[in-house]
Design a protein around this motif. Sequence first.
Motif, mmCIF file in Angstrom:
data_model
loop_
_atom_site.group_PDB
_atom_site.id
_atom_site.type_symbol
_atom_site.label_atom_id
_atom_site.label_comp_id
_atom_site.label_asym_id
_atom_site.label_seq_id
_atom_site.Cartn_x
_atom_site.Cartn_y
_atom_site.Cartn_z
ATOM 1 N N MET A 169 0.829 -1.204 0.000
ATOM 2 C CA MET A 169 0.000 0.000 0.000
ATOM 3 C C MET A 169 0.866 1.258 0.000
ATOM 4 O O MET A 169 2.001 1.248 0.476
ATOM 5 C CB MET A 169 -0.874 0.031 1.263
ATOM 6 C CG MET A 169 -1.692 -1.212 1.509
ATOM 7 S SD MET A 169 -2.710 -1.046 3.016
ATOM 8 C CE MET A 169 -3.053 -2.782 3.358
ATOM 9 N N THR A 170 0.292 2.340 -0.495
ATOM 10 C CA THR A 170 0.961 3.634 -0.432
ATOM 11 C C THR A 170 0.915 4.155 1.009
ATOM 12 O O THR A 170 0.202 3.622 1.869
ATOM 13 C CB THR A 170 0.283 4.653 -1.343
ATOM 14 O OG1 THR A 170 -1.036 4.924 -0.839
ATOM 15 C CG2 THR A 170 0.189 4.144 -2.782
ATOM 16 N N ARG A 171 1.645 5.197 1.252
ATOM 17 C CA ARG A 171 1.674 5.790 2.604
ATOM 18 C C ARG A 171 0.282 6.236 3.058
ATOM 19 O O ARG A 171 -0.141 5.892 4.186
ATOM 20 C CB ARG A 171 2.671 6.957 2.612
ATOM 21 C CG ARG A 171 2.725 7.775 3.905
ATOM 22 C CD ARG A 171 3.197 6.941 5.077
ATOM 23 N NE ARG A 171 3.347 7.754 6.271
ATOM 24 C CZ ARG A 171 2.367 8.126 7.075
ATOM 25 N NH1 ARG A 171 1.120 7.746 6.793
ATOM 26 N NH2 ARG A 171 2.600 8.864 8.138
ATOM 27 N N PRO A 172 -0.483 6.989 2.252
ATOM 28 C CA PRO A 172 -1.837 7.356 2.703
ATOM 29 C C PRO A 172 -2.742 6.143 2.894
ATOM 30 O O PRO A 172 -3.553 6.101 3.818
ATOM 31 C CB PRO A 172 -2.351 8.265 1.580
ATOM 32 C CG PRO A 172 -1.132 8.786 0.915
ATOM 33 C CD PRO A 172 -0.146 7.667 0.982
ATOM 34 N N GLN A 173 -2.594 5.134 2.018
ATOM 35 C CA GLN A 173 -3.460 3.955 2.112
ATOM 36 C C GLN A 173 -3.204 3.164 3.382
ATOM 37 O O GLN A 173 -4.143 2.669 4.019
ATOM 38 C CB GLN A 173 -3.248 3.057 0.890
ATOM 39 C CG GLN A 173 -3.838 3.599 -0.392
ATOM 40 C CD GLN A 173 -3.494 2.736 -1.595
ATOM 41 O OE1 GLN A 173 -2.529 1.953 -1.575
ATOM 42 N NE2 GLN A 173 -4.271 2.871 -2.665
#
Length: 418
Positions: A169-173
């Motif tokens: 996952m990405t950082r925001p996710q």
Amino acid sequence: MKRPFVTRSQLDEIVKEYPTPFHLYDEKGLRENARRVNAAFAWNSGFREYFAVKATPNPALLKLFREEGCGADCSSLTELMLAERCGFRGQEIMFSSNNTLAEEYQMADRLGAIINLDDLTHVDFLEEAIGHIPETIFCRYNPGGVFTLGASKDGHQVMDTPGDAKYGMTRPQIAQAFQTLKAKGAKYFGLHCFLASNTISNDYYPALAGILFRLAVELKEETGCDIRYINLSGGIGIPYRPEEEANDIALIGAGVRRQYEEVLVPAGMGNVKLCGELGRFMTGPYGCLVTRVLHFKHIYKEYVGVDACAADLMRPAVYGAYHHITASGKEDAPCTQTVDVTGSLCENCDKFAVDRPMPALERGDLLVIHDTGAHGHSMGYNYNGKLRSAELLLQEDGSVRLIRRAETPEDYFATAIW
């Protein structure tokens, strides 16, 4: 110079009972290496090495690693079933998959395995699949960008460009995932990340640890989640080439400890338990493929034909990966020829070595293809009707035990509908 862990006299005895080709594993080397890994991280209370089942999914080896205190890292339904049959239970199992089936999550939940989510959308999917959210849950992080620390000369890298990889996952996710999981009842959280494959550097694991430790501190502050685990994954490589220097797991463990004490301890997170999921590092150097010279061909190049093929070891054919080859009993003989070492598949890529210096060879010579203990037999296949070879264990007392028989034509035909 690379030396096989098995001598010519030992091989002469082995081949009297077990025909080539076969994969051979070194029990002494495997056990000693598992103990080195555990010792390198003994400073972290609760550390557990989860052996990556995908690397060498043989029951005898899984049981061996369980005896040495390791868990099992699984990525499919069948690997979960294998771990269960080998005696792994509950949090001795880490389930890390991607594009996951509901049946796989259900099996992992039934076993009490730690589940590691690969994507934000899997939060709801997991809840639908098993009817609840586990108290302990991991999420996989992908920082994007490019990561090249410790790249080997092996000719391929799986994830040195995380931004192009399908995992995590990405950082925001991942922040959103933690918040949603907490709202759904999760109590204890873990982080996981994998940045690079087969790194030849004592700095890779500490660098990865620093990334995950800082992320853990940030996520704890942002979400209020109780982060108790960090999985440093795999990626520690092995020296396939004779000129490459092996990683020092003791130095690697010390480097991770420095990051831990610099980042986590000051943040009040000195209770975080670490784990890894090494596969190649655990088994790679302690396995070899033994094959016999069959033919010599003299056309535009010089070819040495052997009775193994890419169906026994696909890495050179698929990745162009280097595997050192020793002519057993001729370790100190001068290399007087340059040859391609080939199998018999109807594919021109079926070559274990290209333009490789070798000593003078004769029909019947035994060749030892090094470092096949991980992603060797496990990646076998049946193209051209080739049958998977046997797996043998060279035991600590010098005896040899069959731990997987060779396939037969009846095995090949067993799934066909006539």
